[in-house]
Structure formats: C-alpha cells, structure tokens
Design an enzyme around this catalytic site. Structure first.
Site, PDB file in Angstrom:
ATOM      1  N   HIS A  61       0.843  -1.203   0.000  1.00 36.75           N
ATOM      2  CA  HIS A  61       0.000   0.000   0.000  1.00 36.75           C
ATOM      3  C   HIS A  61       0.877   1.252   0.000  1.00 36.75           C
ATOM      4  O   HIS A  61       1.296   1.728   1.051  1.00 36.75           O
ATOM      5  CB  HIS A  61      -0.902  -0.031   1.245  1.00 36.75           C
ATOM      6  CG  HIS A  61      -1.922   1.062   1.298  1.00 36.75           C
ATOM      7  ND1 HIS A  61      -3.269   0.812   1.376  1.00 36.75           N
ATOM      8  CD2 HIS A  61      -1.798   2.412   1.304  1.00 36.75           C
ATOM      9  CE1 HIS A  61      -3.928   1.960   1.425  1.00 36.75           C
ATOM     10  NE2 HIS A  61      -3.051   2.948   1.384  1.00 36.75           N
ATOM     11  N   GLY A  68      -3.541  12.671  -1.040  1.00 37.14           N
ATOM     12  CA  GLY A  68      -3.976  13.801  -0.232  1.00 37.14           C
ATOM     13  C   GLY A  68      -4.811  14.794  -0.990  1.00 37.14           C
ATOM     14  O   GLY A  68      -5.564  14.443  -1.887  1.00 37.14           O
ATOM     15  N   GLY A  69      -4.645  16.048  -0.623  1.00 33.84           N
ATOM     16  CA  GLY A  69      -5.453  17.107  -1.211  1.00 33.84           C
ATOM     17  C   GLY A  69      -6.713  17.404  -0.417  1.00 33.84           C
ATOM     18  O   GLY A  69      -7.554  18.190  -0.850  1.00 33.84           O
ATOM     19  N   HIS A 195      -9.923   0.676   2.112  1.00 33.00           N
ATOM     20  CA  HIS A 195      -9.509   1.671   3.117  1.00 33.00           C
ATOM     21  C   HIS A 195     -10.613   1.767   4.162  1.00 33.00           C
ATOM     22  O   HIS A 195     -11.746   2.115   3.844  1.00 33.00           O
ATOM     23  CB  HIS A 195      -9.288   3.023   2.422  1.00 33.00           C
ATOM     24  CG  HIS A 195      -9.381   4.211   3.334  1.00 33.00           C
ATOM     25  ND1 HIS A 195      -8.284   4.933   3.733  1.00 33.00           N
ATOM     26  CD2 HIS A 195     -10.453   4.813   3.912  1.00 33.00           C
ATOM     27  CE1 HIS A 195      -8.668   5.924   4.517  1.00 33.00           C
ATOM     28  NE2 HIS A 195      -9.987   5.872   4.647  1.00 33.00           N
ATOM     29  N   ARG A 227      -7.192   1.361  13.433  1.00 35.10           N
ATOM     30  CA  ARG A 227      -7.554   2.782  13.569  1.00 35.10           C
ATOM     31  C   ARG A 227      -8.351   3.058  14.847  1.00 35.10           C
ATOM     32  O   ARG A 227      -8.136   4.062  15.521  1.00 35.10           O
ATOM     33  CB  ARG A 227      -8.379   3.211  12.357  1.00 35.10           C
ATOM     34  CG  ARG A 227      -8.663   4.676  12.288  1.00 35.10           C
ATOM     35  CD  ARG A 227      -9.638   4.977  11.169  1.00 35.10           C
ATOM     36  NE  ARG A 227      -9.101   4.816   9.833  1.00 35.10           N
ATOM     37  CZ  ARG A 227      -8.376   5.736   9.187  1.00 35.10           C
ATOM     38  NH1 ARG A 227      -8.079   6.868   9.776  1.00 35.10           N
ATOM     39  NH2 ARG A 227      -7.953   5.517   7.961  1.00 35.10           N
ATOM     40  N   ASP A 282       1.529   2.776   3.766  1.00 33.17           N
ATOM     41  CA  ASP A 282       0.692   3.932   3.387  1.00 33.17           C
ATOM     42  C   ASP A 282       1.573   5.127   3.010  1.00 33.17           C
ATOM     43  O   ASP A 282       1.178   6.284   3.145  1.00 33.17           O
ATOM     44  CB  ASP A 282      -0.276   4.320   4.508  1.00 33.17           C
ATOM     45  CG  ASP A 282      -1.522   5.015   3.992  1.00 33.17           C
ATOM     46  OD1 ASP A 282      -1.623   5.254   2.776  1.00 33.17           O
ATOM     47  OD2 ASP A 282      -2.396   5.330   4.818  1.00 33.17           O
ATOM     48  N   SER A 286      -1.457  11.221   2.392  1.00 30.53           N
ATOM     49  CA  SER A 286      -1.555  12.284   3.380  1.00 30.53           C
ATOM     50  C   SER A 286      -2.143  11.692   4.648  1.00 30.53           C
ATOM     51  O   SER A 286      -2.892  10.721   4.599  1.00 30.53           O
ATOM     52  CB  SER A 286      -2.451  13.419   2.885  1.00 30.53           C
ATOM     53  OG  SER A 286      -3.798  13.002   2.910  1.00 30.53           O
TER      54      SER A 286
HETATM   55 ZN    ZN Z   1      -6.173   4.659   3.132  1.00 24.21          ZN
END
Ligand code: ZN
Length: 386
Positions: A61, A68-69, A195, A227, A282, A286
């Site tokens: 990954h 991002g952004g 994700h 997470r 990852d 971002s």
């Molecule tokens: Zn992700």
C-alpha cells in the site's frame, strides 16, 4: 552476471542458518553452505557475514504518485522517491490512488509504476481510487484487472469514511464481483483492497459481503484496521473467519487509537493466524488529522521507512523474527498473487534480498539481482535524483 552473497543468517523467512546465495541475472540459482564463485565468470561477492539475510520487503500500500489534497491543493503530497524505497529495504511496492481521482489518474499511477520498475524495483498497482464506481483505464474494473498486467485488483476503496463516496452495499458487491472475475480471467488475485475509515459501521459492509454473497472472504483486504477499537474487534473476528487484514505501520503518528505493533501482537494473542496478517506503510499518502467537525487540524505525509521500523519494533517487542517477516514478505506477495516468484528466498525465485546488520538495520538491498545499496551506501538512484 553472477553475484555471490557470502555468509549471513538466512531467514527465508523460515530460519535456515548460515547460508551462501548464488544469483545469476535476476534469479536465485543456488542456496548452500561454503559456496565458491563459479570458475571462469566475473562474480561480484557481497559480504553478509554477521548479518541476517531476509527477503526484500513487500509493501502492499504505497501512494506512488502522492495523494492527499483533503485540505486544498497545497495539501497534495509528493510522489515517492526511488531512493527512499531502497533505503527502506523495500523491493516490491503496490501503488494506489486515494481520495483524489480528480487530478490523479490510474494512467499516471501505471506510468509511475513503470518508471520505478525501470529504475530497479518491482511494482504492481490497484485500479480505481476511494470512489465507487471508480475511475479506470479501460472503462471497467473487470477489464483493467483482467488485461493490464500490473493491476492486481481494485483499491483502496474507501468504506466507513467521511471521504468515501458513500457506496451502497449493492455497489460494493458489484465492484467486488468485477475485481474477482477480472482476476480470474487475468490469472490474478483480483483483490478488493479496502480503506477503512473511522465511521461507526467499520467493517460491517465487508463482513456482510463475506456472509451473504458467493464472493470468498479471501477476496477482501481491509487496511488501517487498528484505527479504532471497534474496527480492531471486527478485524480480529474477520481474520478468525479466514479473512486477511492489513495493518498500517506507524499508527500512533496517524492518530490511530492503538500502536500498530501492539495491535498486531493483540491480534495474534486473540488467535489470529500469522498467515492472515500483512503490514504496509501507506507511504506518501496524506495523514490528515480531522477534528470532530471534520475540519483538518494537522497534515503529515506517510513514510515508507515506517514499514521496516514497525517490523523491527515487533521483533524488539519479542515476536520471533521469522514470524514478523511473514507480514512484510511472504504474506503480501501471496496477497498480490506473486508468491511463486517473490516474498521468500528460494532457488528459482527473484533475487530480492535484504541484508540486515546486528541491530536489524537495512544495510544491503538487492532487487532482481541488482545491488541497489551495499553496506549502507546507495549505489543506484532514481533517474533525476542527485
Ligand atoms: Zn487509506
């Protein structure tokens, strides 16, 4: 043409004891003890004595193009640098897009994968992005996965996240079926890389697909599973039922609730088979930290070096080196459908190797037989890197 690696404790990832490895071209041709260079050839000898010889790390990954952004154009993250991949001991990456498929495309991701491959590492990609239905190259996920050699599946598809396209259950089923059938036609895993966001539903849509459709549970690969506590509990249940789960290295820095290494150890302690676990970086994604109203309060960018650091942390926490290696070598290669050539050190396989020093730091990196870094010195750089 020939490279002989002398000495070094081989973890293939199983512990094999002290071994020499003979490489011809891009393949491992012999593994043995006390080997002499083949006579009559120019043979490069690499000294691995005192170190550990392990398979090159395989990162499932990576935002190769950046990502991002989420906080405007200035928050777009940069493309990955070839040398950062090599320094991290990574010899294979799987690239993905992220939130932004408005100004980043599968075509540009594929071109970046070709670039890195030419520069010296091995690359694969996922088609699509966070969004459902995703942007593709050929017009369908099924065709992309079947016909484009580097595409191993679809992802990272955002689920239970405020940045997702809020796909319906039916849309997720259709998308997963397309990836699966495309994979069958193309001889690939057709993996659905998901994700996982912070939303209260967590893994429920994936668990439901595994329960209610004919799509096998092994088709799905959810990531960012440490997470939060709810997601972690669901992920353990998912893995106990035969599903594969992916942990993102450096979780604390991403404001995940749990330290990644501790989350992996907890999954093992709760009976998850080590075969079900992978870890990825990852990198170059971002890492926006949002407040309770969904406003960005802090920005950071993922680092590929986190993968090796988190892996070493697992060993320092007491996990057997060979078990920890599964998460970053053999298992990800199997998830990507390339276990026949990558992810372990065996005669006939690609010569993707890393030599670690006594502190388990990355010292030498060999990718498809080419020495990219030796004793800490980078020998090969990206085309525009000085
Ligand atoms: Zn992700």
């Amino acid at each position: 043409m020939f490279t002989l690696i002398r000495g070094g404790d081989l973890y293939a990832p199983e512990p094999m004891g002290r071994r020499d490895i003979l490489i011809c071209g891009d393949r491992i041709v012999r593994i043995g003890g006390g080997m002499d260079p083949p006579p009559g050839f120019d043979v490069r000898v690499v000294d691995a004595r005192g170190g550990c010889l392990v398979p090159g790390f395989f990162d499932l990954h990576v935002h190769l193009l950046g990502g991002g952004g989420e906080a405007g154009f200035s928050s777009r993250t940069p493309e990955i640098a070839f040398s950062s991949i090599v320094r991290a001991g990574v010899t294979t990456v799987v690239g993905c897009l992220g939130t932004d498929d408005v100004a980043r495309f599968p075509e540009s991701l594929l071109a970046k994968a070709y670039q890195l491959e030419e520069e010296g590492i091995s690359t694969f990609i996922y088609t699509g992005s966070y969004r459902v239905p995703p942007r593709t190259i050929t017009g369908s996920v099924q065709k992309d996965v079947a016909l484009i050699p580097k595409m191993i599946g679809v992802g990272e598809v955002a689920v239970s996240d405020h940045r997702s396209s809020q796909p319906s259950y039916e849309e997720l089923c259709r998308l997963s079926a397309e990836a699966r059938v495309g994979g069958m036609l193309g001889g690939k895993p057709g993996v659905v890389h998901v994700h996982m966001g912070d939303g209260p539903g967590g893994l429920e849509p994936i668990l439901r697909m595994a329960r209610q459709t004919e799509i096998p549970i092994g088709q799905f690969l959810p990531t960012h599973v440490s997470r939060n506590e709810n997601l972690m509990e669901q992920a353990v249940a998912f893995a106990q039922a035969g599903g594969n789960i992916d942990f993102t290295a450096g979780g604390r820095g991403l404001s995940f609730e749990a330290d990644t290494g501790e989350a992996v150890l907890r999954a093992l302690a709760e009976g998850v088979s080590p075969e079900r676990i992978t870890m990825s970086s990852d990198s170059n994604g971002s890492m926006p930290v949002f407040d309770s109203r969904g406003e960005v309060v802090r920005l950071a960018v993922g680092q590929i070096a986190n993968l090796h650091a988190e892996w070493r942390g697992l060993v320092e926490k007491g996990l057997a080196l060979e078990t920890a290696l599964l998460f970053v070598t053999r298992n990800p290669a199997l998830r990507a459908g390339v276990g026949r050539m990558k992810g372990s050190v065996e005669e006939g396989k690609d010569a993707d190797l890393v030599i670690l020093d006594r502190e388990l730091s990355v010292e030498t990196v060999i990718s498809r037989g080419r020495v990219l870094m030796e004793h800490g010195e980078l020998l090969v750089r990206g085309v525009f890197e000085t």
